[in-house]
Enzyme design. Structure first.
Site, short mmCIF file in Angstrom:
data_model
loop_
_atom_site.label_atom_id
_atom_site.label_comp_id
_atom_site.label_asym_id
_atom_site.label_seq_id
_atom_site.Cartn_x
_atom_site.Cartn_y
_atom_site.Cartn_z
CD GLU A 132 9.30 -1.00 4.61
OE1 GLU A 132 10.24 -1.48 5.25
OE2 GLU A 132 8.14 -1.43 4.69
CG ASN A 174 4.96 0.12 -0.79
OD1 ASN A 174 3.88 0.73 -0.79
ND2 ASN A 174 5.17 -0.96 -0.04
CG HIS A 210 1.60 -1.32 7.98
ND1 HIS A 210 0.79 -2.43 7.94
CD2 HIS A 210 2.52 -1.50 7.02
CE1 HIS A 210 1.22 -3.25 7.00
NE2 HIS A 210 2.27 -2.72 6.42
CD GLU A 240 3.13 -3.02 2.93
OE1 GLU A 240 3.38 -3.20 4.13
OE2 GLU A 240 3.99 -3.02 2.05
CG ASP A 242 -2.20 -3.50 9.13
OD1 ASP A 242 -1.81 -2.34 9.32
OD2 ASP A 242 -1.43 -4.48 9.21
#
Ligand code: G3I
Length: 322
Positions: A132, A174, A210, A240, A242
């Site tokens: 990030e 990432n 996400h 990640e 979800d």
């Protein structure tokens, strides 16, 4: 009727399928431990390999929690991913509150990367080296202590040091919010292309995914976006994944989630090179989503609070089987 596990199905497709987890929960909860080992061939520490946990005091490293995950992965023949060497978040107070010069920040970063990546060099197959670094606008995340203390050069340095310390590990950049082309994804593509031209050891890009269930992703656009990173020579991973559902949650909401999960798995399978899909957790019993969204979203993972497969899990399995 016995169901094939996600792990079995993914292995047949040559895909790593994983989940973020914590060693404390593995040790405390038998059903969590059992489902994790049965359904996944890859794990990542949700928190335990972040800077504040590995170097809680200046030059004081603590690998005890992270080692418990290494042991679990080894026992169950799972790959272990590292998350993350360089991030603006979850830094220890001594680092955040100190008045460090640029040279000192470089020294701190180098020592952390050498020590941590070196410690796990034979055990981790990949690292999110930098997490990030970009703002949603595509500019630098300027509030990062690394950016403030060192400037944008910290990225290149981090990858070079990580490669020196762990020459066999795949090194990833990432980030979130770059699943589709747009300001952030375009900037990331330019950044990674520039690093590669300079010979920086960089092997992969992590798309976090996400995204709540209402974020229907256009399949073609998403694959095209992944493809342009693959064309740089980078492997991609969904790191990640979800998919929180907005409350109140209805059976229809769960069906929509199942549908959308299957679609994301198909994107991973149909894109030129997506080597791993990792969920950010796997059971709704342990998920960052409700706290982060102040209770607005929940049930974002493929297994329910009792670690039983949800419609989402069955849909993922079908997509893997197709
Ligand atoms: O360790 C303390 C504990 O001592 C204390 O009692 C407890 C009380 O709140 O807090 C604990 O720390 C929490 C920590 O997770 C460990 O559980 C923090 O409050 C909490 O903010 C922290 O949240 C983590 C978050 O990163 C931090 O930004 C989430 O669990 C974790 O899922 C999340 O993961 C990030 C990825 O690393 C990067 N991408 C986004 C993703 C979701 O935010």
């Amino acid at each position: 009727m016995s169901r094939q596990t996600l792990r079995q199905l993914a292995e047949r497709r040559g895909l790593l399928i994983g989940a973020a987890c914590s060693p404390g929960t593995i040790e405390a909860e038998a059903d969590y431990r059992r489902v994790l080992a049965r359904e996944f061939n890859c794990i990542v520490a949700e928190n335990g390999m972040k800077f504040m946990y590995l170097q809680p005091g200046f030059r004081q490293f603590d690998f005890s929690e992270a080692r418990r995950l290494v042991d679990f992965a080894r026992r169950h023949r799972m790959k272990l991913r590292g998350h993350t060497l360089v991030w603006h978040n979850q830094l220890p107070p001594w680092l955040k509150e100190g008045a460090w010069s640029r040279t000192q920040m470089l020294d701190i970063l180098q020592e952390h990367i050498f020590t941590v990546a070196g410690h796990f060099r034979d055990e981790l197959f990949a690292w999110d080296v930098v997490n990030e670094a970009l703002a949603d606008s595509g500019g630098w995340r300027e509030d990062s202590p690394w950016y403030k203390g060192i400037g944008p050069e910290y990225l290149e340095r981090a990858f070079r040091w990580a490669h020196e310390a762990a020459p066999d590990a795949q090194l990833f950049y990432n980030d979130y919010g770059m699943e589709l082309a747009g300001a952030k994804s375009d900037a990331c593509h330019r950044l990674l292309a520039r690093l590669l031209r300079k010979g920086v050891p960089l092997h992969g890009v992590g798309f976090q995914f996400h995204l709540g269930v209402e974020n229907r992703l256009d399949r073609r656009a998403c694959i095209a976006n992944i493809r342009r990173f693959n064309r740089l020579g980078l492997t991609a991973s969904f790191t990640e994944l979800d998919m929180g559902i907005k409350k109140p949650i209805t059976p229809q909401g769960r069906q929509e989630q199942a549908h959308e999960y299957a679609s994301r798995i198909r994107i991973a399978l149909d894109a030129p090179d997506v080597s791993a899909v990792l969920f950010w957790g796997f059971t709704d019993r342990h998920s960052w989503t409700p706290a982060f969204t102040k209770g607005e979203y929940d049930e974002g993972l493929p297994f329910d609070r009792n670690c039983r497969p949800k419609p989402a899990c069955h849909a993922i399995a079908r997509a893997l089987e197709e």
